[in-house]
Write a protein that holds these residues in place. Structure first.
Motif, PDB file in Angstrom:
ATOM      1  N   GLY A 118       3.901   5.636   0.237  1.00  0.00           N
ATOM      2  CA  GLY A 118       3.158   6.554  -0.611  1.00  0.00           C
ATOM      3  C   GLY A 118       2.447   5.885  -1.782  1.00  0.00           C
ATOM      4  O   GLY A 118       1.901   6.551  -2.650  1.00  0.00           O
ATOM      5  N   LEU A 119       2.441   4.556  -1.827  1.00  0.00           N
ATOM      6  CA  LEU A 119       1.793   3.862  -2.946  1.00  0.00           C
ATOM      7  C   LEU A 119       0.318   3.597  -2.674  1.00  0.00           C
ATOM      8  O   LEU A 119      -0.409   3.164  -3.556  1.00  0.00           O
ATOM      9  N   GLY A 148       2.603   7.188 -10.745  1.00  0.00           N
ATOM     10  CA  GLY A 148       2.544   8.646 -10.849  1.00  0.00           C
ATOM     11  C   GLY A 148       1.107   9.094 -10.641  1.00  0.00           C
ATOM     12  O   GLY A 148       0.170   8.338 -10.842  1.00  0.00           O
ATOM     13  N   GLY A 149       0.934  10.336 -10.256  1.00  0.00           N
ATOM     14  CA  GLY A 149      -0.417  10.839 -10.047  1.00  0.00           C
ATOM     15  C   GLY A 149      -0.891  10.565  -8.628  1.00  0.00           C
ATOM     16  O   GLY A 149      -0.467   9.587  -8.004  1.00  0.00           O
ATOM     17  N   ASN A 150      -1.745  11.426  -8.124  1.00  0.00           N
ATOM     18  CA  ASN A 150      -2.302  11.239  -6.790  1.00  0.00           C
ATOM     19  C   ASN A 150      -3.821  11.318  -6.871  1.00  0.00           C
ATOM     20  O   ASN A 150      -4.377  11.315  -7.976  1.00  0.00           O
ATOM     21  N   ILE A 151      -4.462  11.399  -5.722  1.00  0.00           N
ATOM     22  CA  ILE A 151      -5.929  11.372  -5.711  1.00  0.00           C
ATOM     23  C   ILE A 151      -6.521  12.533  -6.515  1.00  0.00           C
ATOM     24  O   ILE A 151      -7.501  12.369  -7.240  1.00  0.00           O
ATOM     25  N   GLY A 185      -5.332   4.341   2.168  1.00  0.00           N
ATOM     26  CA  GLY A 185      -3.931   4.156   1.846  1.00  0.00           C
ATOM     27  C   GLY A 185      -3.014   5.230   2.387  1.00  0.00           C
ATOM     28  O   GLY A 185      -1.802   5.201   2.164  1.00  0.00           O
ATOM     29  N   LEU A 186      -3.577   6.228   3.111  1.00  0.00           N
ATOM     30  CA  LEU A 186      -2.749   7.329   3.617  1.00  0.00           C
ATOM     31  C   LEU A 186      -1.683   6.838   4.589  1.00  0.00           C
ATOM     32  O   LEU A 186      -0.621   7.436   4.726  1.00  0.00           O
ATOM     33  N   ARG A 241       4.007  -2.084  -7.697  1.00  0.00           N
ATOM     34  CA  ARG A 241       3.818  -0.628  -7.830  1.00  0.00           C
ATOM     35  C   ARG A 241       2.702  -0.303  -8.803  1.00  0.00           C
ATOM     36  O   ARG A 241       1.835   0.518  -8.539  1.00  0.00           O
ATOM     37  N   GLU A 242       2.778  -0.970  -9.971  1.00  0.00           N
ATOM     38  CA  GLU A 242       1.812  -0.647 -11.026  1.00  0.00           C
ATOM     39  C   GLU A 242       0.375  -0.919 -10.599  1.00  0.00           C
ATOM     40  O   GLU A 242      -0.538  -0.199 -10.988  1.00  0.00           O
ATOM     41  N   PHE A 243       0.183  -1.962  -9.827  1.00  0.00           N
ATOM     42  CA  PHE A 243      -1.192  -2.300  -9.467  1.00  0.00           C
ATOM     43  C   PHE A 243      -1.625  -1.691  -8.140  1.00  0.00           C
ATOM     44  O   PHE A 243      -2.767  -1.852  -7.734  1.00  0.00           O
TER      45      PHE A 243
END
Lengths: 559, 110
Positions: free
Chosen positions: B54-55, A281-284, B48-49, A273-275
């Motif tokens: 959702g990652l 958290g946060g998006n584009i 990645g969409l 997840r982290e990488f």
């Protein structure tokens, strides 16, 4: 100077005896408590060098105090830019940030480097052509307006105080670790050193010291990497490339054999997840907003911009940005190595690992206590040089732009220099007081420095250079808008209004993506509406500045 | 004679030939800067969409470059190396401009 060293040693000896309480950390990521003799000697020796350099670069004129007599070359100024830039936070904090925030944290790295491209292309050469002392002076003269000058000077001081205060967190950590003294004593000790050499030498001493400090801090930062990467199974030739394999391994669940060699499925899911891009958290939108804010904030930081006054000519100004960015890049190409190796040995750690990821590196690498002292000197150098640069920028805003230009235009050079020194000391005192009673939200307030610089200084400076119709009314309107919106977003954040949180629609620390373009629009629209209100005399003054900025043929003024 | 008129210009309407060349250099560099700073993150986002979790997992995160997951390398090193090269490019373009403008004897800005 000698007295001070004796004083420092006594202080250290006295306090070292009492400061033994230190919580034990994680197994690999722990730092030994108490006074460390060899590292302490090394650190004191480097401090003595800074003071000595300051002493021998003594200055007697305001231009020497503020802008180093304009005799600094491209490597020297590049190293000074890098050293000014690389705060204790960059030195110690970025690796920790990347450890915690994974891919998303890289936004800080590109934000803090990409800003220099903007600075170079849009402002650096023009600022050098203008060639005076401060950014407030540049804006004040270009817009021919004391209000603009005062707003810019105030913003400079706000940025200097908040940013310098934050440095003491890192400095306190280092001094506490080396001398075993507590945070308060560390602040007083470091502030004493910084202030002493700044008062003795002014900008020339600061700039020379910053070159030495850059060499110390970057070598201290880089050397452990080669040993650590070998311990982690690399070949040890170019750690900045070799950690890629370790990172790829991490994303497939491979960790250090010392802790089992493989992650459990749940642990793997967390590390992956982290990488992955949006796993922390946060998006584009948040990523872009963060990057944009940090970039224009960097390009608008007065203590970085003022660096271009210290060079011989605009050619050197340009090349020193190139070298400065390269020197900064060396640090930012290496920070992720520490972060990824941290994950490799300690995949599930939290802030307790992130905070000391750099300081504990020499111990893990088995480099011995002398190297610990060297690394600590590097970290201290990073903190002190940034504080020094900020104090010079802040004090010059007060002494030069408030006192010498607005309130006492008839003051002599000697008086100006005296006031400059007094205000350096006053600012330092303010910083010490704030650092001793740090507001709970210190990290947030520092993040504000970038938002403020990006929302107020950057639009005003870019339009000052690139839009001839932009006038004082536009500049004031734009700067007030930028400042108000930044403060509003910050208060909203502190009061926990959802819209201004890190994942809201206008995150306080990333507000510039929306606020700054509007500041540009406001400046342009208001300037166009008020063109008629500018007097003929004011027009002529602005016109002269504009011609100077762009090397245009001089105005043929018929009286 | 009427008093001399103030110089009028903006980034998009440079006043003189030398300014026009300066602006052209600047816009070239800014174009690359824009692509690096925003184009690459947006590309990673677009790719990645399709990830239902959702990652943002995609071919860019699965691909390997110099041992790195590509999406990590692009930001951690690709962009920053790109910025240093852009600064170098800008300096080169400026040097060339000044050599054209001032001839062999002239030294820019000295």
């Amino acid at each position: 100077m000698k007295n001070f060293r004796v004083f420092g040693l006594t202080l250290v000896a006295l306090l070292g005896a009492t400061g033994l309480a230190f919580a034990a950390g994680e197994e690999i990521y722990q730092i030994q408590p108490g006074f460390k003799k060899t590292p302490a000697m090394i650190m004191l020796a480097t401090l003595a060098v800074y003071l000595g350099v300051g002493f021998f670069s003594k200055v007697s004129s305001p231009s020497g105090y503020w802008v180093a007599g304009r005799g600094i070359g491209k490597f020297g100024n590049g190293a000074a830019i890098a050293s000014d830039w690389m705060s204790a936070a960059s030195f110690m904090g970025v690796a920790g940030l990347l450890y915690l925030k994974g891919w998303f944290g890289l936004g800080y790295i590109i934000g803090w480097t990409g800003g220099y491209v903007l600075l170079l292309v849009l402002l650096a050469a023009q600022i050098r052509r203008f060639g005076k002392f401060t950014i407030a002076e540049f804006l004040g003269d270009r817009y021919d307006c004391h209000s603009v000058r005062l707003i810019a000077a105030t913003v400079t001081v706000i940025i200097a105080i908040t940013y310098a205060t934050a440095q003491f967190k890192g400095i306190g950590l280092v001094c506490g670790w080396i001398f075993g003294i507590d945070y308060n004593d560390s602040v007083l000790f470091a502030a004493g050193v910084t202030l002493t050499y700044m008062l003795i030498s002014g900008m020339t001493g600061v700039t020379r010291n910053q070159q030495i400090q850059y060499v110390i801090l970057i070598s201290a930062f880089l050397i452990p990497l080669w040993i650590l990467i070998e311990k982690a199974g690399g070949v040890g030739i170019l750690p900045q490339i070799e950690y890629g394999k370790i990172l790829s391994g991490l994303m497939e669940g491979e960790v250090s054999p010392a802790i089992g060699g493989a992650l459990t499925p749940e642990q793997l899911a967390t590390v992956r997840r982290e990488f992955l891009p949006w796993g922390t958290g946060g998006n584009i939108y948040h990523f872009i907003a963060l990057v944009f804010t940090l970039m224009i904030g960097t390009a608008g930081l007065p203590h970085i911009m003022v660096r271009f006054y210290t060079v011989k000519n605009e050619d050197v100004a340009r090349k020193s940005v190139l070298w400065g960015l390269f020197f900064i890049g060396l640090l930012y190409w290496s920070s992720p190595v520490y972060a990824v190796l941290g994950k490799f040995w300690h995949p599930m750690g939290g802030t307790e690992v992130a905070d000391i990821i750099i300081l504990s590196a020499p111990e893990r690498a088995g480099l011995g206590s002398a190297f610990l002292g060297y690394l600590a000197s590097g970290a201290l150098a990073a903190g002190i040089s940034t504080v020094a640069g900020l104090l010079v920028a802040g004090a010059s805003a007060v002494a030069h732009d408030w006192y010498a230009t607005v309130f006492r235009p008839d003051s002599s050079e000697g008086q100006q220099l005296f006031i400059g020194r007094v205000f350096t000391a006053v600012l330092c005192l303010i910083v010490i007081v704030t650092a001793l009673n740090p507001p709970a939200l210190i990290a947030q307030i520092v993040a504000m420095a970038f938002a403020v610089a990006g929302n107020t200084i950057f639009p005003a400076a870019v339009l000052a250079v690139w839009y001839s119709r932009s006038n004082k009314y536009g500049a004031i309107a734009g700067m007030i808008w930028g400042l108000t919106m930044t403060l509003l977003a910050m208060s909203g954040w502190i009061l926990r209004v959802p819209a201004f949180q890190a994942d809201g629609i206008l995150p306080a620390t990333s507000s510039a993506l929306i606020v700054a373009p509007l500041a540009f629009v406001i400046n342009i629209v208001v300037s166009n509406l008020t063109t008629d209100k500018i007097t003929e005399e004011s027009r002529a003054k602005m016109d002269n500045v504009l011609r100077k900025l762009h090397n245009l043929p001089g105005r043929v003024d018929t009286p | 004679m009427s008093p001399p008129k103030e110089v009028q210009f903006s980034f998009f309407r440079p006043a003189t030939e030398s300014m026009r060349r300066e602006v052209r250099t600047a816009s070239t560099v800014l174009l690359f800067w824009f692509f690096l700073s925003f184009g690459i993150p947006v590309a990673i986002w677009l790719a990645g969409l399709g990830d239902p979790s959702g990652l943002g997992e995609s071919f860019l995160t699965r691909a390997r470059f110099l041992g790195f997951p590509l999406h990590y390398w692009l930001i951690a090193q690709g962009c920053t190396i790109g910025y240093v090269l852009l600064c170098k490019l800008y300096c080169l373009l400026c040097d060339r401009r000044f050599r054209h403008a001032s001839g062999p004897a002239g030294r820019p800005g000295a």
